[in-house]
Design a protein around this motif. Structure first.
Motif: not given
Length: 239
Positions: A62-65, A121-126, A131-132, A135-137
């Motif tokens: 995932g994006l967080s793990q 659960e993982w929540v990101s700030h805006a 910027e992403v 790096s994102w798939p």
């Protein structure tokens, strides 16, 4: 007149909160009433099992793990910042592999392709999209609403090796490569047209903490708004 309308609005808002809480309350009650079985005791129909889960195919990142059995990713898109911030929509996707669930009595296969995930659960700030994006798939970039300059991300993950509770429909599995054959018939768990599978990291206790707490809060707030609205309406009539 204005006071009466305000009271009516409070009643409607409170009623909507209570109504929306009904689905979560029904889920908690259903899980509470259904007994948890061992894998060796699986029978046809809807069952609730508890054990340790692992990926039967390639683990999912995932994006967080990384190294997960299932990941539900939800992305909200915005345009601008501060007072000029405009919400452009949201998209979500569940990425899951077939999994093996094990307890002290045996092993079964779980199809998580359409499951409801109550996980870590993982929540990101805006963050700014520019910027992403690099790096994102590709699958994550596809979730960004068109025109969005900023995004917020929420993920619910089922990590590899997590202790989980699963509620699903059983299907007989004649042969599964990579798993030993139990003394009893093999089974595969999954969803059906009438019911989605449910996988909860941490079991019943975590489900009640996450869902039960939210339901109780919504009901209390809803009832408060309804009572306050009725009082406001009566005050408006007396004026």
């Amino acid at each position: 007149m204005i006071v009466t309308l305000l009271g009516a609005g409070l009643v409607v808002a409170g009623g909507a909160l209570v109504f929306r809480a009904r689905e979560g309350a029904a889920l908690v009650l259903e899980v509470w009433r259904r007994p948890t079985k061992r894998i060796a005791e699986i029978e046809p129909g809807v069952v609730e099992l508890a054990g340790r889960i692992s990926a039967a195919e390639e683990p999912i990142d995932g994006l967080s793990q990384k190294g997960c059995v299932a990941v539900r990713t939800h992305i909200r898109g915005f345009s601008g910042e501060g007072k000029r911030r405009e919400r452009l929509g949201e998209r979500s996707v569940l990425r899951a592999s077939r999994a093996a669930l094990r307890d002290e009595s045996g092993t079964c296969v779980v199809d998580l392709g359409d499951a409801e995930v109550v996980g870590d659960e993982w929540v990101s700030h805006a963050v700014r999209v520019e910027e992403v994006a690099s790096s994102w798939p590709p699958w994550a970039r596809d979730l960004v609403p068109p025109g969005a300059t900023h995004v917020e991300v929420e993920e619910a993950v089922v990590p590899e090796g997590a202790d989980v509770m699963i509620t699903a429909v059983t299907r007989k599995q004649e042969r599964v490569e990579g798993f030993y054959r139990d003394a009893r018939a093999r089974w595969e768990l999954g969803g059906s047209e009438e019911m989605r599978g449910l996988v909860t990291v941490g079991g019943q206790v975590q489900l009640f903490r996450r869902t039960g707490g939210a339901v109780a809060f919504a009901v209390v707030c809803g009832v408060f708004l309804v009572v306050q609205g009725i009082a406001t309406i009566l005050a408006g009539i007396e004026l």
